[in-house]
Design a protein around this motif. Sequence first.
Motif, PDB file in Angstrom:
ATOM      1  N   VAL A  38       1.844 -13.293 -21.840  1.00 10.87           N
ATOM      2  CA  VAL A  38       1.806 -14.012 -20.917  1.00 10.87           C
ATOM      3  C   VAL A  38       1.883 -15.591 -21.389  1.00 10.87           C
ATOM      4  CG1 VAL A  38       0.831 -15.019 -18.806  1.00 10.87           C
ATOM      5  CG2 VAL A  38       0.561 -12.678 -19.179  1.00 10.87           C
ATOM      6  N   ILE A  39       3.013 -16.415 -20.883  1.00 10.79           N
ATOM      7  CA  ILE A  39       3.179 -17.584 -21.243  1.00 10.79           C
ATOM      8  C   ILE A  39       3.214 -18.440 -20.205  1.00 10.79           C
ATOM      9  CG2 ILE A  39       4.869 -19.037 -22.652  1.00 10.79           C
ATOM     10  CD1 ILE A  39       5.961 -16.398 -23.729  1.00 10.79           C
ATOM     11  N   CYS A  40       2.739 -19.638 -20.281  1.00 12.64           N
ATOM     12  CA  CYS A  40       2.465 -20.593 -19.457  1.00 12.64           C
ATOM     13  C   CYS A  40       2.330 -21.836 -19.906  1.00 12.64           C
ATOM     14  CB  CYS A  40       1.820 -20.156 -18.016  1.00 12.64           C
ATOM     15  SG  CYS A  40      -0.103 -20.231 -18.783  1.00 12.64           S
ATOM     16  N   HIS A  41       2.339 -22.994 -19.012  1.00 12.67           N
ATOM     17  CA  HIS A  41       1.755 -24.455 -19.469  1.00 12.67           C
ATOM     18  C   HIS A  41       0.930 -25.089 -18.365  1.00 12.67           C
ATOM     19  CE1 HIS A  41       5.873 -25.908 -17.692  1.00 12.67           C
ATOM     20  NE2 HIS A  41       5.030 -26.924 -17.650  1.00 12.67           N
ATOM     21  N   ASP A  94       4.171 -29.412 -25.474  1.00 14.76           N
ATOM     22  CA  ASP A  94       4.482 -28.289 -26.660  1.00 14.76           C
ATOM     23  C   ASP A  94       5.053 -27.241 -26.371  1.00 14.76           C
ATOM     24  OD1 ASP A  94       3.194 -30.323 -28.351  1.00 14.76           O
ATOM     25  OD2 ASP A  94       1.091 -29.534 -27.736  1.00 14.76           O
ATOM     26  N   ARG A  95       5.320 -26.856 -25.196  1.00 18.22           N
ATOM     27  CA  ARG A  95       5.824 -25.191 -24.720  1.00 18.22           C
ATOM     28  C   ARG A  95       7.458 -25.336 -25.314  1.00 18.22           C
ATOM     29  NH1 ARG A  95       5.659 -22.274 -19.253  1.00 18.22           N
ATOM     30  NH2 ARG A  95       6.853 -20.359 -19.922  1.00 18.22           N
ATOM     31  N   TYR A  97       8.782 -26.850 -27.815  1.00 17.73           N
ATOM     32  CA  TYR A  97       8.816 -26.946 -29.360  1.00 17.73           C
ATOM     33  C   TYR A  97       8.559 -25.543 -29.986  1.00 17.73           C
ATOM     34  CZ  TYR A  97       7.587 -27.941 -33.874  1.00 17.73           C
ATOM     35  OH  TYR A  97       7.403 -28.272 -35.585  1.00 17.73           O
ATOM     36  N   TYR A  98       7.833 -24.705 -29.459  1.00 18.09           N
ATOM     37  CA  TYR A  98       7.315 -23.405 -29.841  1.00 18.09           C
ATOM     38  C   TYR A  98       8.377 -22.377 -29.226  1.00 18.09           C
ATOM     39  CZ  TYR A  98       3.252 -25.592 -32.089  1.00 18.09           C
ATOM     40  OH  TYR A  98       2.546 -26.193 -32.674  1.00 18.09           O
ATOM     41  N   ASN A  99       8.750 -22.539 -28.081  1.00 16.70           N
ATOM     42  CA  ASN A  99       9.773 -21.631 -27.350  1.00 16.70           C
ATOM     43  C   ASN A  99       9.597 -20.230 -27.689  1.00 16.70           C
ATOM     44  OD1 ASN A  99      11.811 -21.194 -25.810  1.00 16.70           O
ATOM     45  ND2 ASN A  99      13.395 -22.191 -27.134  1.00 16.70           N
ATOM     46  N   LEU A 100       8.440 -19.720 -27.294  1.00 14.43           N
ATOM     47  CA  LEU A 100       8.060 -18.281 -27.627  1.00 14.43           C
ATOM     48  C   LEU A 100       9.342 -17.416 -26.602  1.00 14.43           C
ATOM     49  CD1 LEU A 100       4.364 -18.057 -27.545  1.00 14.43           C
ATOM     50  CD2 LEU A 100       5.943 -18.350 -29.349  1.00 14.43           C
ATOM     51  N   GLU A 101       9.505 -17.874 -25.540  1.00 10.37           N
ATOM     52  CA  GLU A 101      10.646 -17.041 -24.847  1.00 10.37           C
ATOM     53  C   GLU A 101      11.838 -16.841 -25.669  1.00 10.37           C
ATOM     54  OE1 GLU A 101       8.606 -19.900 -23.780  1.00 10.37           O
ATOM     55  OE2 GLU A 101       8.417 -19.553 -21.323  1.00 10.37           O
ATOM     56  N   LYS A 102      12.437 -17.622 -26.438  1.00  6.67           N
ATOM     57  CA  LYS A 102      13.498 -17.600 -27.161  1.00  6.67           C
ATOM     58  C   LYS A 102      13.053 -16.762 -28.542  1.00  6.67           C
ATOM     59  CE  LYS A 102      17.077 -19.978 -29.849  1.00  6.67           C
ATOM     60  NZ  LYS A 102      17.766 -21.210 -30.360  1.00  6.67           N
ATOM     61  N   LEU A 103      11.865 -16.929 -29.027  1.00  3.39           N
ATOM     62  CA  LEU A 103      11.685 -16.314 -30.167  1.00  3.39           C
ATOM     63  C   LEU A 103      11.468 -14.528 -29.891  1.00  3.39           C
ATOM     64  CD1 LEU A 103      10.303 -16.014 -33.180  1.00  3.39           C
ATOM     65  CD2 LEU A 103       8.024 -16.203 -32.170  1.00  3.39           C
ATOM     66  N   TRP A 104      10.921 -14.157 -28.862  1.00  6.56           N
ATOM     67  CA  TRP A 104      10.931 -12.903 -28.110  1.00  6.56           C
ATOM     68  C   TRP A 104      11.808 -12.768 -26.920  1.00  6.56           C
ATOM     69  CZ3 TRP A 104       8.073 -10.016 -31.190  1.00  6.56           C
ATOM     70  CH2 TRP A 104       7.167 -10.842 -31.951  1.00  6.56           C
ATOM     71  N   ALA A 105      13.254 -13.160 -27.155  1.00  2.00           N
ATOM     72  CA  ALA A 105      14.233 -13.114 -26.200  1.00  2.00           C
ATOM     73  C   ALA A 105      14.658 -11.689 -25.781  1.00  2.00           C
ATOM     74  CB  ALA A 105      15.685 -13.939 -26.690  1.00  2.00           C
ATOM     75  N   ASP A 106      14.128 -10.529 -26.998  1.00  2.00           N
ATOM     76  CA  ASP A 106      14.857  -9.382 -26.802  1.00  2.00           C
ATOM     77  C   ASP A 106      13.778  -8.517 -25.802  1.00  2.00           C
ATOM     78  OD1 ASP A 106      12.846  -9.747 -28.704  1.00  2.00           O
ATOM     79  OD2 ASP A 106      13.629  -8.193 -29.959  1.00  2.00           O
TER      80      ASP A 106
END
Length: 115
Positions: A38-41, A94-95, A97-106
């Motif tokens: 779960v990713i949020c800000h 900071d969201r 910058y870290y861009n977890l959605e792109k990191l885990w795009a699959d």
Amino acid sequence: MTVKEELELIVKAADDKRAEEIVVLDMEGISPVADYFVICHGNSEKQVQAIAREIKDVAGEHELPLHKFEGMDSARWVLADLENVVVHIFHRDDRDYYNLEKLWADAPHVEVEVG
């Protein structure tokens, strides 16, 4: 309680504290760490802390395992590891910058109703 029910509780807790842009990623078969991310800000350090505290409180109320809970002091990126669900609560600045959605795009996105 099923993993889906845990996920719904966690997303609702984040939503109750007005977390922004809540994204749920299905990590099953992608990451051995958890079934869901779960990713949020939040828009301020205080809001990030409020979201994190609410998730921690809900986990305690429902006896969900809380293996790791870190980042509260700086409130820039709080990580809550609830075994099946890992929650990443970012400060708005900071969201991207870290861009977890792109990191885990699959990872497929999952819709969770909070009502």
